[in-house]
Design a protein around this motif. Sequence first.
Motif, PDB file in Angstrom:
ATOM      1  N   SER A 253      36.362  11.203 -61.077  1.00  0.00           N
ATOM      2  CA  SER A 253      35.599  11.039 -59.894  1.00  0.00           C
ATOM      3  C   SER A 253      35.224   9.363 -59.936  1.00  0.00           C
ATOM      4  O   SER A 253      35.321   8.646 -58.813  1.00  0.00           O
ATOM      5  CB  SER A 253      34.512  11.773 -59.702  1.00  0.00           C
ATOM      6  OG  SER A 253      35.005  13.170 -59.681  1.00  0.00           O
ATOM      7  N   ALA A 254      34.828   8.971 -60.985  1.00  0.00           N
ATOM      8  CA  ALA A 254      34.355   7.552 -61.143  1.00  0.00           C
ATOM      9  C   ALA A 254      35.611   6.838 -61.148  1.00  0.00           C
ATOM     10  O   ALA A 254      35.514   5.818 -60.484  1.00  0.00           O
ATOM     11  CB  ALA A 254      33.775   7.182 -62.538  1.00  0.00           C
ATOM     12  N   SER A 376      25.133  18.012 -59.556  1.00  0.00           N
ATOM     13  CA  SER A 376      25.046  17.074 -60.670  1.00  0.00           C
ATOM     14  C   SER A 376      26.486  16.460 -60.994  1.00  0.00           C
ATOM     15  O   SER A 376      26.497  15.351 -61.147  1.00  0.00           O
ATOM     16  CB  SER A 376      24.716  17.957 -61.950  1.00  0.00           C
ATOM     17  OG  SER A 376      23.483  18.431 -61.796  1.00  0.00           O
ATOM     18  N   GLY A 377      27.588  17.138 -60.980  1.00  0.00           N
ATOM     19  CA  GLY A 377      29.103  16.690 -61.197  1.00  0.00           C
ATOM     20  C   GLY A 377      29.540  15.656 -60.296  1.00  0.00           C
ATOM     21  O   GLY A 377      29.776  14.604 -60.679  1.00  0.00           O
ATOM     22  N   SER A 378      29.347  16.006 -59.168  1.00  0.00           N
ATOM     23  CA  SER A 378      29.948  15.189 -58.025  1.00  0.00           C
ATOM     24  C   SER A 378      29.106  13.909 -57.839  1.00  0.00           C
ATOM     25  O   SER A 378      29.590  12.840 -57.819  1.00  0.00           O
ATOM     26  CB  SER A 378      29.911  15.922 -56.664  1.00  0.00           C
ATOM     27  OG  SER A 378      28.481  16.283 -56.071  1.00  0.00           O
ATOM     28  N   SER A 379      27.492  14.092 -58.025  1.00  0.00           N
ATOM     29  CA  SER A 379      26.772  12.884 -57.961  1.00  0.00           C
ATOM     30  C   SER A 379      26.850  11.906 -59.233  1.00  0.00           C
ATOM     31  O   SER A 379      27.041  10.678 -59.055  1.00  0.00           O
ATOM     32  CB  SER A 379      25.447  13.341 -57.874  1.00  0.00           C
ATOM     33  OG  SER A 379      24.861  13.913 -56.810  1.00  0.00           O
ATOM     34  N   LEU A 380      27.092  12.606 -60.299  1.00  0.00           N
ATOM     35  CA  LEU A 380      27.293  11.784 -61.555  1.00  0.00           C
ATOM     36  C   LEU A 380      28.676  11.020 -61.456  1.00  0.00           C
ATOM     37  O   LEU A 380      28.874   9.641 -61.671  1.00  0.00           O
ATOM     38  CB  LEU A 380      27.335  12.398 -62.766  1.00  0.00           C
ATOM     39  CG  LEU A 380      25.852  13.016 -63.068  1.00  0.00           C
ATOM     40  CD1 LEU A 380      26.103  13.988 -64.384  1.00  0.00           C
ATOM     41  CD2 LEU A 380      25.255  11.602 -63.817  1.00  0.00           C
ATOM     42  N   GLY A 381      29.824  11.889 -61.094  1.00  0.00           N
ATOM     43  CA  GLY A 381      31.159  10.977 -61.161  1.00  0.00           C
ATOM     44  C   GLY A 381      31.107   9.950 -59.985  1.00  0.00           C
ATOM     45  O   GLY A 381      31.721   8.847 -60.178  1.00  0.00           O
ATOM     46  N   TYR A 382      30.577  10.197 -58.756  1.00  0.00           N
ATOM     47  CA  TYR A 382      30.465   9.269 -57.516  1.00  0.00           C
ATOM     48  C   TYR A 382      29.791   7.982 -58.022  1.00  0.00           C
ATOM     49  O   TYR A 382      29.992   6.872 -57.900  1.00  0.00           O
ATOM     50  CB  TYR A 382      30.044  10.022 -56.429  1.00  0.00           C
ATOM     51  CG  TYR A 382      29.798   9.218 -55.247  1.00  0.00           C
ATOM     52  CD1 TYR A 382      30.963   9.180 -54.337  1.00  0.00           C
ATOM     53  CD2 TYR A 382      28.828   8.303 -54.787  1.00  0.00           C
ATOM     54  CE1 TYR A 382      31.232   8.454 -53.105  1.00  0.00           C
ATOM     55  CE2 TYR A 382      29.049   7.484 -53.654  1.00  0.00           C
ATOM     56  CZ  TYR A 382      29.835   7.471 -52.891  1.00  0.00           C
ATOM     57  OH  TYR A 382      29.934   6.667 -51.649  1.00  0.00           O
ATOM     58  N   ALA A 389      32.712  -0.499 -60.767  1.00  0.00           N
ATOM     59  CA  ALA A 389      33.353  -0.690 -59.654  1.00  0.00           C
ATOM     60  C   ALA A 389      32.466  -1.723 -58.573  1.00  0.00           C
ATOM     61  O   ALA A 389      32.470  -2.701 -58.597  1.00  0.00           O
ATOM     62  CB  ALA A 389      34.077   0.388 -58.994  1.00  0.00           C
ATOM     63  N   GLY A 390      31.492  -0.683 -57.896  1.00  0.00           N
ATOM     64  CA  GLY A 390      30.779  -1.555 -56.560  1.00  0.00           C
ATOM     65  C   GLY A 390      29.993  -2.755 -57.126  1.00  0.00           C
ATOM     66  O   GLY A 390      30.126  -3.907 -56.571  1.00  0.00           O
ATOM     67  N   GLY A 391      29.455  -2.317 -58.038  1.00  0.00           N
ATOM     68  CA  GLY A 391      28.188  -3.269 -58.794  1.00  0.00           C
ATOM     69  C   GLY A 391      28.621  -4.684 -59.358  1.00  0.00           C
ATOM     70  O   GLY A 391      28.274  -5.691 -58.710  1.00  0.00           O
ATOM     71  N   ILE A 420      44.434   1.766 -61.338  1.00  0.00           N
ATOM     72  CA  ILE A 420      43.511   2.681 -62.023  1.00  0.00           C
ATOM     73  C   ILE A 420      43.053   3.716 -60.966  1.00  0.00           C
ATOM     74  O   ILE A 420      43.110   5.064 -61.608  1.00  0.00           O
ATOM     75  CB  ILE A 420      42.108   1.967 -62.564  1.00  0.00           C
ATOM     76  CG1 ILE A 420      42.362   0.808 -63.498  1.00  0.00           C
ATOM     77  CG2 ILE A 420      41.024   2.760 -63.002  1.00  0.00           C
ATOM     78  CD1 ILE A 420      41.025   0.016 -63.502  1.00  0.00           C
ATOM     79  N   THR A 421      42.996   3.661 -59.740  1.00  0.00           N
ATOM     80  CA  THR A 421      42.702   4.710 -58.899  1.00  0.00           C
ATOM     81  C   THR A 421      43.833   5.534 -58.751  1.00  0.00           C
ATOM     82  O   THR A 421      43.865   6.768 -58.787  1.00  0.00           O
ATOM     83  CB  THR A 421      42.308   3.977 -57.535  1.00  0.00           C
ATOM     84  OG1 THR A 421      40.855   3.564 -57.532  1.00  0.00           O
ATOM     85  CG2 THR A 421      42.487   5.271 -56.350  1.00  0.00           C
ATOM     86  N   LEU A 422      44.928   5.046 -58.531  1.00  0.00           N
ATOM     87  CA  LEU A 422      46.312   5.727 -58.413  1.00  0.00           C
ATOM     88  C   LEU A 422      46.403   6.787 -59.725  1.00  0.00           C
ATOM     89  O   LEU A 422      46.923   7.951 -59.476  1.00  0.00           O
ATOM     90  CB  LEU A 422      47.509   4.781 -58.277  1.00  0.00           C
ATOM     91  CG  LEU A 422      47.630   4.231 -56.926  1.00  0.00           C
ATOM     92  CD1 LEU A 422      48.730   3.021 -56.764  1.00  0.00           C
ATOM     93  CD2 LEU A 422      47.632   5.312 -55.758  1.00  0.00           C
TER      94      LEU A 422
END
Length: 442
Positions: A253-254, A376-382, A389-391, A420-422
């Motif tokens: 997810s990350a 928990s899982g979706s929040s942590l991965g996101y 990435a963003g920061g 990396i995304t692909l």
Amino acid sequence: MSTAAVATPPVLSAPEHSAQLRKAVIASTIGTTIEWYDFFLYGTAAGLIFGKLYFPNQEPLTATLAAFGTYFIGFASRPVGAAIFGHYGDRIGRKATLIATLLLMGIATFLMAFVPTYESIGIWGAVILTVLRTIQGIGVGGEWGGSVLLATEWSRQHQRGLVASWPQFGVPAGLFLANLAILAFSTWSGDQFAAWGWRIPFALSIVLVGIGLWIRLGILETPVFQQLLDQNRIEKAPIVEVFKKQPKEILLSALLRMGQQSPFYIFTAYIFAYAVGTLHLSRDMVLSAVLAASFVSFFSIPLFGYLSDRIGRRRMYVIGAVLLGLFGFLYFGMVDSAIPWVVFLAIVLSLIPHDMMYGPQAALIAEAFTPRLRYSGSSLGYQFASVIAGGPAPLVATALFAAYHSGYAISIYLAVCVVITLIAVAYMPDYTGRDISSEYDD
């Protein structure tokens, strides 16, 4: 797991369910709009004014890096918020947790309006700003997962991509409002923008928080979480459990956000420092261009969320990633021309390939986690993506341009993120059209 007995609410009829779905989507979208308005205000101000106000004794490049350094703090603290609110979102419910995140974010943003500058209290102004930015990051770190689950867990199987895209819609809406506020008060205050004009959009956030709270207090808990309560399936330590059960999904997810989030913050935050500071283009022109790009996203995000229900999340995501990797080179070619209308067009077009990923992303990530660990899982991965990435993206872009004096160096960086995304999305499970209400490990 908890064994506390909970009364089961009456089963909703189809019209009642549809009404609750509409309320959940509205509450999620407006709530995320407010949260992202708060978060993006800081990014815009960091690119335009914070370097001069809080780091005035530095060279322009160093001051910009310092301003984006405090900007990065908000991203670094987002996984902390994901862990805190992910725990409570899986323990006490989506609704209560979302009210807490909205309050935390809104109060921190409101207080930023009153932080004294370096001229008044020296470096302590930057310290206070950094603390408030940290609180902002914690708030937004817990917001996304709850908003997406509120919408997703009320939706039906065939429409989850579209429904889950509406909380994502809050990002361009918040970006639009943040840049509109900066543009309006920049025009109104004129030469006094640095003195007091920039503070008013931050102070106005308290009004938006009041609106968001009123809306969120009127919604019901999601049927998926209510089912967990009824079946006594609540985990005592969901953060620990999700790392045991689904570490691969957290990591993927990350990583699948690298090619989406890094470009976004270069296209919407770094562009102010680059176009205004380096290319000496009009501040108001760049603000107007980002406004126009945000407006396009109002339509493209739900469109690509809808298309993911038809062709699959992964396929839609891959199309967007490939197009963005190619567009990064065209983007800086257009921006480096320094021709105002060409730069304007580049900025307006920049979010379309991004939205091809961002539209289906919420459903793709949320669906990957079993219900009792989903917040928990979706929040942590996101939110882990915020650290990798963003920061760092505006900092990396600033450093690359300083080293190579070319926007194409930044394009190469974006292309690497896309690769990396692909790879990550190829291994991400795709639950398009499948039931997500039952536990995956039963």
